[in-house]
Design a protein around this motif. Structure first.
Motif, PDB file in Angstrom:
ATOM      1  N   LEU A  68      48.890  60.070  14.411  1.00  0.00           N
ATOM      2  CA  LEU A  68      48.762  59.124  15.418  1.00  0.00           C
ATOM      3  C   LEU A  68      47.487  59.626  16.196  1.00  0.00           C
ATOM      4  N   LEU A  69      46.413  58.641  16.462  1.00  0.00           N
ATOM      5  CA  LEU A  69      45.569  59.170  17.117  1.00  0.00           C
ATOM      6  C   LEU A  69      45.369  58.374  18.347  1.00  0.00           C
ATOM      7  N   MET A  70      45.418  58.893  19.634  1.00  0.00           N
ATOM      8  CA  MET A  70      45.664  58.293  20.926  1.00  0.00           C
ATOM      9  C   MET A  70      44.342  58.535  21.729  1.00  0.00           C
ATOM     10  N   ASP A  71      43.758  57.235  21.895  1.00  0.00           N
ATOM     11  CA  ASP A  71      42.380  57.301  22.422  1.00  0.00           C
ATOM     12  C   ASP A  71      42.415  57.048  24.099  1.00  0.00           C
ATOM     13  N   ASP A  72      42.624  58.301  24.813  1.00  0.00           N
ATOM     14  CA  ASP A  72      42.727  58.165  26.472  1.00  0.00           C
ATOM     15  C   ASP A  72      43.816  57.076  26.665  1.00  0.00           C
ATOM     16  N   VAL A  73      44.823  56.974  26.281  1.00  0.00           N
ATOM     17  CA  VAL A  73      46.128  56.011  26.456  1.00  0.00           C
ATOM     18  C   VAL A  73      46.394  56.234  27.792  1.00  0.00           C
ATOM     19  N   THR A  74      46.415  57.268  28.688  1.00  0.00           N
ATOM     20  CA  THR A  74      46.751  57.030  30.000  1.00  0.00           C
ATOM     21  C   THR A  74      45.799  57.141  31.117  1.00  0.00           C
ATOM     22  N   ALA A  75      44.565  56.648  30.606  1.00  0.00           N
ATOM     23  CA  ALA A  75      43.302  56.771  31.364  1.00  0.00           C
ATOM     24  C   ALA A  75      43.584  55.945  32.719  1.00  0.00           C
ATOM     25  N   SER A  76      44.117  54.675  32.446  1.00  0.00           N
ATOM     26  CA  SER A  76      44.291  53.928  33.884  1.00  0.00           C
ATOM     27  C   SER A  76      45.759  53.419  34.348  1.00  0.00           C
ATOM     28  N   LEU A  77      46.468  54.265  34.056  1.00  0.00           N
ATOM     29  CA  LEU A  77      47.929  54.049  33.960  1.00  0.00           C
ATOM     30  C   LEU A  77      48.426  54.645  35.385  1.00  0.00           C
ATOM     31  N   ASP A  78      49.575  54.153  36.030  1.00  0.00           N
ATOM     32  CA  ASP A  78      50.100  54.876  37.132  1.00  0.00           C
ATOM     33  C   ASP A  78      50.899  56.107  36.690  1.00  0.00           C
ATOM     34  N   PRO A  79      51.268  56.788  37.717  1.00  0.00           N
ATOM     35  CA  PRO A  79      51.884  58.324  37.281  1.00  0.00           C
ATOM     36  C   PRO A  79      53.231  58.132  36.701  1.00  0.00           C
ATOM     37  N   LYS A  80      54.021  57.074  36.844  1.00  0.00           N
ATOM     38  CA  LYS A  80      55.430  57.003  36.488  1.00  0.00           C
ATOM     39  C   LYS A  80      55.268  56.534  34.864  1.00  0.00           C
ATOM     40  N   THR A  81      54.302  55.405  34.450  1.00  0.00           N
ATOM     41  CA  THR A  81      53.995  55.136  33.189  1.00  0.00           C
ATOM     42  C   THR A  81      53.708  56.490  32.411  1.00  0.00           C
ATOM     43  N   THR A  82      52.557  57.143  33.171  1.00  0.00           N
ATOM     44  CA  THR A  82      51.849  58.099  32.493  1.00  0.00           C
ATOM     45  C   THR A  82      52.947  59.333  31.974  1.00  0.00           C
ATOM     46  N   ASN A  83      53.825  59.539  32.919  1.00  0.00           N
ATOM     47  CA  ASN A  83      54.909  60.420  32.413  1.00  0.00           C
ATOM     48  C   ASN A  83      55.852  60.010  31.223  1.00  0.00           C
ATOM     49  N   GLN A  84      56.037  58.696  31.454  1.00  0.00           N
ATOM     50  CA  GLN A  84      56.997  58.114  30.221  1.00  0.00           C
ATOM     51  C   GLN A  84      56.116  58.236  28.932  1.00  0.00           C
ATOM     52  N   ILE A  85      54.842  58.152  28.976  1.00  0.00           N
ATOM     53  CA  ILE A  85      54.085  58.045  27.706  1.00  0.00           C
ATOM     54  C   ILE A  85      54.000  59.847  27.215  1.00  0.00           C
ATOM     55  N   ILE A  86      53.831  60.661  28.324  1.00  0.00           N
ATOM     56  CA  ILE A  86      53.792  62.087  27.923  1.00  0.00           C
ATOM     57  C   ILE A  86      55.372  62.584  27.437  1.00  0.00           C
ATOM     58  N   ASP A  87      56.365  61.900  27.951  1.00  0.00           N
ATOM     59  CA  ASP A  87      57.714  62.307  27.544  1.00  0.00           C
ATOM     60  C   ASP A  87      57.695  61.731  25.936  1.00  0.00           C
ATOM     61  N   LEU A  88      57.426  60.320  25.732  1.00  0.00           N
ATOM     62  CA  LEU A  88      57.288  59.834  24.415  1.00  0.00           C
ATOM     63  C   LEU A  88      56.616  60.756  23.466  1.00  0.00           C
ATOM     64  N   LEU A  89      55.267  61.163  24.012  1.00  0.00           N
ATOM     65  CA  LEU A  89      54.476  62.040  22.870  1.00  0.00           C
ATOM     66  C   LEU A  89      55.334  63.291  22.533  1.00  0.00           C
ATOM     67  N   VAL A  90      55.957  64.055  23.687  1.00  0.00           N
ATOM     68  CA  VAL A  90      56.492  65.046  23.237  1.00  0.00           C
ATOM     69  C   VAL A  90      57.620  64.817  22.204  1.00  0.00           C
ATOM     70  N   ARG A  91      58.308  63.700  22.281  1.00  0.00           N
ATOM     71  CA  ARG A  91      59.464  63.301  21.350  1.00  0.00           C
ATOM     72  C   ARG A  91      58.797  63.265  20.046  1.00  0.00           C
ATOM     73  N   LEU A  92      57.404  62.390  20.227  1.00  0.00           N
ATOM     74  CA  LEU A  92      56.907  62.062  18.761  1.00  0.00           C
ATOM     75  C   LEU A  92      56.238  63.147  18.059  1.00  0.00           C
ATOM     76  N   LYS A  93      55.984  64.225  18.833  1.00  0.00           N
ATOM     77  CA  LYS A  93      55.416  65.264  17.880  1.00  0.00           C
ATOM     78  C   LYS A  93      56.362  66.205  17.082  1.00  0.00           C
ATOM     79  N   GLU A  94      57.539  65.880  17.144  1.00  0.00           N
ATOM     80  CA  GLU A  94      58.436  66.331  16.317  1.00  0.00           C
ATOM     81  C   GLU A  94      58.232  65.933  14.781  1.00  0.00           C
TER      82      GLU A  94
END
Length: 196
Positions: free
Chosen positions: A155-181
């Motif tokens: 998965l290539l993620m090109d600055d996917v959280t650049a313009s997002l609010d903190p809540k959604t950014t944290n949601q994406i971070i949590d998702l990436l942590v799960r996906l890296k498995e």
């Protein structure tokens, strides 16, 4: 290497002297100043144009030796400003994978299922002109869901959280942590908090 003509007509190398290995299952963050070649690096990994020096390998094989379909099944990109088609949520997902059960599994994985089910037409909701009727965060999560429907392991993620609010950014971070498995993930970002 990609060469282009600078403002004075000089040929300039967009990227040069880069060498690194990414092991299966690694999470790699790529940081650098604007114009330093981060997106060019992703363009090269996606075979958007041929390199004119050096080589890129996937599983020990030069990436240009893979057929388009085989290579595309191994690697996918999520952009900072993804394009969503003017059609239903279901049809946006169907473009990648027509299996409804798999679509809903992925939508649940990215955390969008409850939102979609709260809409009066659910998965049949039409997304207007590049999804202006949903938030930027929901649009980004839908784009990530589409990338997961490819079943690509890289998965290539090109600055996917650049313009997002903190809540959604944290949601994406949590998702990436799960996906890296189950995935190898390369992320372009200038946010040190995301890397941390």
């Amino acid at each position: 290497l990609k060469k282009y003509y600078g403002s004075h007509g000089n040929i300039t190398k967009a990227v040069d002297g880069i060498s690194f290995d990414v092991l299966e299952g690694e999470f790699v963050a790529i940081m650098g100043a604007s114009g330093s070649g981060k997106t060019t690096l992703f363009d090269l990994l996606l075979r958007f144009y041929p390199i004119n020096g050096g080589e890129i390998f996937l599983d020990g094989v030069n990436i240009y030796e893979y057929s388009d379909s085989i290579y595309a099944s191994n690697i996918t990109l999520v952009k900072q400003n993804p394009f969503i088609y003017n059609m239903s949520i279901r049809d946006n997902l169907r473009l990648i994978n027509g299996n409804k059960k798999r679509q809903e599994e992925v939508i649940k994985e990215v955390g969008l299922h409850e939102f979609i089910m709260s809409l009066s037409k659910g998965y049949s909701t039409i997304l207007t002109g590049n999804a202006t009727n949903i938030s930027g965060g929901q649009k980004q999560l839908l784009s990530i869901a589409r990338s997961l429907l490819t079943d690509a392991e890289i998965l290539l993620m090109d600055d996917v959280t650049a313009s997002l609010d903190p809540k959604t950014t944290n949601q994406i971070i949590d998702l990436l942590v799960r996906l890296k498995e189950d995935h190898t993930i390369l992320v372009i970002t200038n946010r040190e908090d995301l890397i941390t």
